[in-house]
Write a protein that holds these residues in place. Sequence first.
Motif, short mmCIF file in Angstrom:
data_model
loop_
_atom_site.label_atom_id
_atom_site.label_comp_id
_atom_site.label_asym_id
_atom_site.label_seq_id
_atom_site.Cartn_x
_atom_site.Cartn_y
_atom_site.Cartn_z
N GLY A 37 46.95 -21.43 -35.51
CA GLY A 37 46.91 -22.76 -36.08
C GLY A 37 47.71 -23.78 -35.30
N THR A 38 48.32 -23.39 -34.18
CA THR A 38 49.06 -24.35 -33.37
C THR A 38 48.33 -24.60 -32.08
OG1 THR A 38 50.35 -22.64 -32.26
CG2 THR A 38 51.25 -23.53 -34.29
N ARG A 39 48.55 -25.77 -31.52
CA ARG A 39 47.95 -26.15 -30.25
C ARG A 39 48.98 -25.90 -29.15
NH1 ARG A 39 45.41 -32.12 -29.04
NH2 ARG A 39 44.79 -31.78 -26.89
N THR A 40 48.54 -25.26 -28.07
CA THR A 40 49.51 -24.92 -27.05
C THR A 40 50.02 -26.15 -26.33
OG1 THR A 40 47.75 -24.54 -25.46
CG2 THR A 40 48.53 -22.64 -26.70
N GLY A 41 49.13 -27.05 -25.88
CA GLY A 41 49.53 -28.31 -25.28
C GLY A 41 50.70 -28.17 -24.34
N ARG A 42 50.53 -27.42 -23.27
CA ARG A 42 51.66 -27.05 -22.43
C ARG A 42 52.04 -28.10 -21.40
NH1 ARG A 42 48.78 -21.22 -21.56
NH2 ARG A 42 49.07 -20.46 -23.67
N GLY A 43 51.40 -29.23 -21.43
CA GLY A 43 51.72 -30.24 -20.43
C GLY A 43 51.14 -29.90 -19.08
N GLY A 44 50.17 -28.99 -19.02
CA GLY A 44 49.54 -28.60 -17.78
C GLY A 44 48.41 -29.53 -17.41
N ALA A 45 47.63 -29.10 -16.41
CA ALA A 45 46.57 -29.95 -15.88
C ALA A 45 45.49 -30.27 -16.90
CB ALA A 45 45.95 -29.28 -14.66
N LEU A 46 45.33 -29.45 -17.91
CA LEU A 46 44.29 -29.69 -18.91
C LEU A 46 44.78 -30.45 -20.13
CD1 LEU A 46 42.34 -26.32 -18.74
CD2 LEU A 46 41.31 -28.60 -18.58
N ASP A 47 46.06 -30.62 -20.26
CA ASP A 47 46.59 -31.31 -21.44
C ASP A 47 46.10 -32.76 -21.44
OD1 ASP A 47 47.99 -31.27 -23.81
OD2 ASP A 47 49.82 -32.02 -22.90
N GLY A 48 45.37 -33.14 -22.47
CA GLY A 48 44.82 -34.49 -22.56
C GLY A 48 43.50 -34.67 -21.86
N ALA A 49 43.00 -33.65 -21.17
CA ALA A 49 41.71 -33.75 -20.49
C ALA A 49 40.57 -33.69 -21.51
CB ALA A 49 41.56 -32.62 -19.47
N VAL A 50 39.43 -34.22 -21.13
CA VAL A 50 38.23 -34.16 -21.94
C VAL A 50 37.21 -33.32 -21.17
CG1 VAL A 50 36.37 -35.46 -23.05
CG2 VAL A 50 38.70 -36.41 -22.96
N VAL A 51 36.82 -32.18 -21.73
CA VAL A 51 35.95 -31.24 -21.02
C VAL A 51 34.73 -30.92 -21.87
CG1 VAL A 51 35.78 -28.99 -19.91
CG2 VAL A 51 37.96 -30.23 -19.87
N ALA A 52 33.56 -31.09 -21.28
CA ALA A 52 32.31 -30.73 -21.94
C ALA A 52 31.93 -29.31 -21.55
CB ALA A 52 31.20 -31.70 -21.54
N VAL A 53 31.44 -28.54 -22.52
CA VAL A 53 31.01 -27.17 -22.27
C VAL A 53 29.55 -27.05 -22.68
CG1 VAL A 53 31.36 -24.73 -22.81
CG2 VAL A 53 33.34 -26.27 -22.64
N ALA A 54 28.68 -26.81 -21.72
CA ALA A 54 27.25 -26.62 -21.99
C ALA A 54 26.98 -25.14 -22.16
CB ALA A 54 26.43 -27.18 -20.84
#
Length: 265
Positions: free
Chosen positions: A14-31
């Motif tokens: 139930g927690t978000r990792t949000g580690r401040g890495g390259a993906l934190d805050g990114a918007v990614v589409a998955v097809a």
Amino acid sequence: MAADQETNTEPAPGTRTGRGGALDGAVVAVAGAGGPAGRAAVLRLAGAGATVVAADADRERLAEAVAAARSAHGGATVTGDTVDLFDLAATREWAARTEKEFGRIDGLVHLVGGWRGSATFAEADPADWELLEKLLIRTVQHTSLAFHDGLLRSDRGRYLLISASGAAKPTAGNAAYAAAKAAAEAWTLALGDAFRKAGGEEGPRAAAAILVIKALVHDAMRAERPNAKFAGFTDVTELAEAIAGVWDRPAREVNGNRLWLTPGP
């Protein structure tokens, strides 16, 4: 499915990792988010702090993937939408809507798959090619064209194709499948060349890369075939980890490359 393998660092449910890495805050589409690999990718990306925009042709499977990611990472933004990726206009509309809603688009992970084969080369059915051309090539064409401009506007844009080692070393019974995968790879590498040229002397800001596997395995497959070895197969959680890891590497390093998760030919 756990996003991390080390239990001593795994966050509470139930927690978000949000580690401040390259993906934190990114918007990614998955097809192709509704399948086992897509579901694992959505979980991993959400756990890394990304906003995940999931799409699949199967509404029920898509809803399950979105719900699982939201449940595992309560602070994550995960949305789902059924999109006809055989339709270029519909795919462009999905890309434009995503960027408008979230203000950016930083990735497209292409997990649309399918397989057809035969016992021998002589038994190959041209109808298999007709299906695989749509699933494995046309969807790559449409998603890459639709997301091209948005990924170039990003400071960390990534287009990731999941391919198979059979594209480089076709077998007699997999002619249509291997040919379709090879064509999808060629199209993706052309996208990478476009990103390279757009970057000029400073190098590409966005990257198109191919993650190559032999085949995938997941828990349900193991349960159905408990005595099978699945030698050389990549677990969907391992693939998800590799997908997320591409954002940790510079665009210049991964753009236009095949990233092998299985021994090369």
